[in-house]
Motif scaffolding. Structure first.
Motif, short mmCIF file in Angstrom:
data_model
loop_
_atom_site.label_atom_id
_atom_site.label_comp_id
_atom_site.label_asym_id
_atom_site.label_seq_id
_atom_site.Cartn_x
_atom_site.Cartn_y
_atom_site.Cartn_z
N ASP A 1 -26.92 -16.16 51.54
CA ASP A 1 -27.88 -17.26 51.43
C ASP A 1 -27.17 -18.57 51.73
O ASP A 1 -26.28 -18.98 50.97
CB ASP A 1 -28.47 -17.28 50.03
N LEU B 1 -19.86 -15.81 50.58
CA LEU B 1 -20.79 -16.76 51.17
C LEU B 1 -20.79 -16.73 52.70
O LEU B 1 -21.71 -17.26 53.32
CB LEU B 1 -20.44 -18.18 50.68
N THR C 1 -28.01 -21.55 51.32
CA THR C 1 -28.24 -22.62 50.35
C THR C 1 -27.34 -22.50 49.12
O THR C 1 -27.27 -23.44 48.33
CB THR C 1 -29.71 -22.63 49.89
N GLU C 2 -26.64 -21.38 48.98
CA GLU C 2 -25.80 -21.20 47.80
C GLU C 2 -24.64 -22.19 47.74
O GLU C 2 -24.07 -22.43 46.67
CB GLU C 2 -25.26 -19.77 47.72
N ARG D 1 -24.26 -25.02 45.04
CA ARG D 1 -23.68 -24.85 43.71
C ARG D 1 -22.26 -25.41 43.64
O ARG D 1 -21.69 -25.52 42.55
CB ARG D 1 -23.67 -23.37 43.33
N GLU E 1 -15.19 -17.66 46.48
CA GLU E 1 -16.52 -17.24 46.89
C GLU E 1 -16.70 -17.23 48.40
O GLU E 1 -17.78 -16.90 48.90
CB GLU E 1 -17.57 -18.16 46.26
#
Length: 234
Positions: free
Chosen positions: A82, A76, A84-85, A88, A72
């Motif tokens: 974002d 990211l 804040t992701e 996760r 990811e």
């Protein structure tokens, strides 16, 4: 939630094979930095396989680890992503105020090793999200991700104990760094060695500290603390 910042510092907590206390030192150093400096801090388990940082710290509702985050990274770090992701994939330490990025608890040593490029990708992402990144190095000093971590570090911390074999591993590592290249030698010269008292009934750490006088910037002592043996570090 961590915000995008500049000027992130990377601290590598390192020792060689036969060393000790890297994981407790990583967790406690991250906690101290988060609480004292009110900074966004990540503790990252860079073990090539089955590190224990995730097992000894608080778990989020998910089970994500560094191998889940790796695919990811491009998404990211893309423009408009974002910030804040990342929540996760990391595990917040509610009481101590830092986040943990776990290693994969299921993978066997030597299989599907993380590469230097893998380390760089994760490092690029997390240094855009955190003010301080504290990396638990693991033991495989010849692993590509270990070597790339060393080349990315601004500071190294070398944890050891009063036990002879642990102290010897720390000395050998620092000597090897002095011989590796100029940058590694500079890291060794500025290293902080942490000598923990291994057992209450053993000799204290004062005698061990002097062994690092010519190998590192300073060595500090940690008195015996039974809490460091607990399954969960707080």
């Amino acid at each position: 939630m961590p915000r995008r910042r500049t000027g992130t510092r990377t601290i590598a907590v390192v020792n060689g094979k036969g060393g000790s206390s890297k994981t407790p030192t990583t967790a406690m150093l991250a906690a101290v930095l988060a609480q004292r400096d009110q900074s966004s801090v990540l503790a990252w388990d860079n073990n090539e396989a089955r590190g224990t940082l995730g097992r000894r710290t608080e778990q989020a509702p998910h089970e994500a680890n560094v191998r889940d985050l790796l695919p990811e990274v491009d998404r990211l770090t893309a423009k408009g992503a974002d910030p804040t992701e990342i929540s996760r994939y990391v595990h917040p330490q509610q009481g101590d105020g830092y986040d943990v990025l776990q290693s994969d608890p299921a993978i066997l040593p030597g299989s599907d090793r993380l590469t230097g490029d893998d380390f760089d990708a994760i490092h690029r992402l997390v240094t855009g999200r955190y003010r301080v990144v504290v990396v638990d190095s693991g033991n495989a000093v010849d692993a590509p991700n270990w070597l790339r971590m060393l080349d990315s570090a601004d500071q190294i911390v070398v944890p050891t104990t009063t036990r002879t074999e642990h102290a010897e591993a720390a000395r050998l590592l620092l000597s090897a760094l002095h011989s590796r290249d100029a940058r590694s030698a500079a890291l060794a010269d500025q290293a902080v060695v942490i000598v923990s008292h291994a057992e209450r009934d053993e000799a204290g750490p004062a005698d061990v500290v002097g062994q690092y006088e010519w190998l590192a910037r300073t060595a500090v002592t940690i008195p015996y603390d039974p809490a460091m043996r607990a399954d969960h570090l707080r």
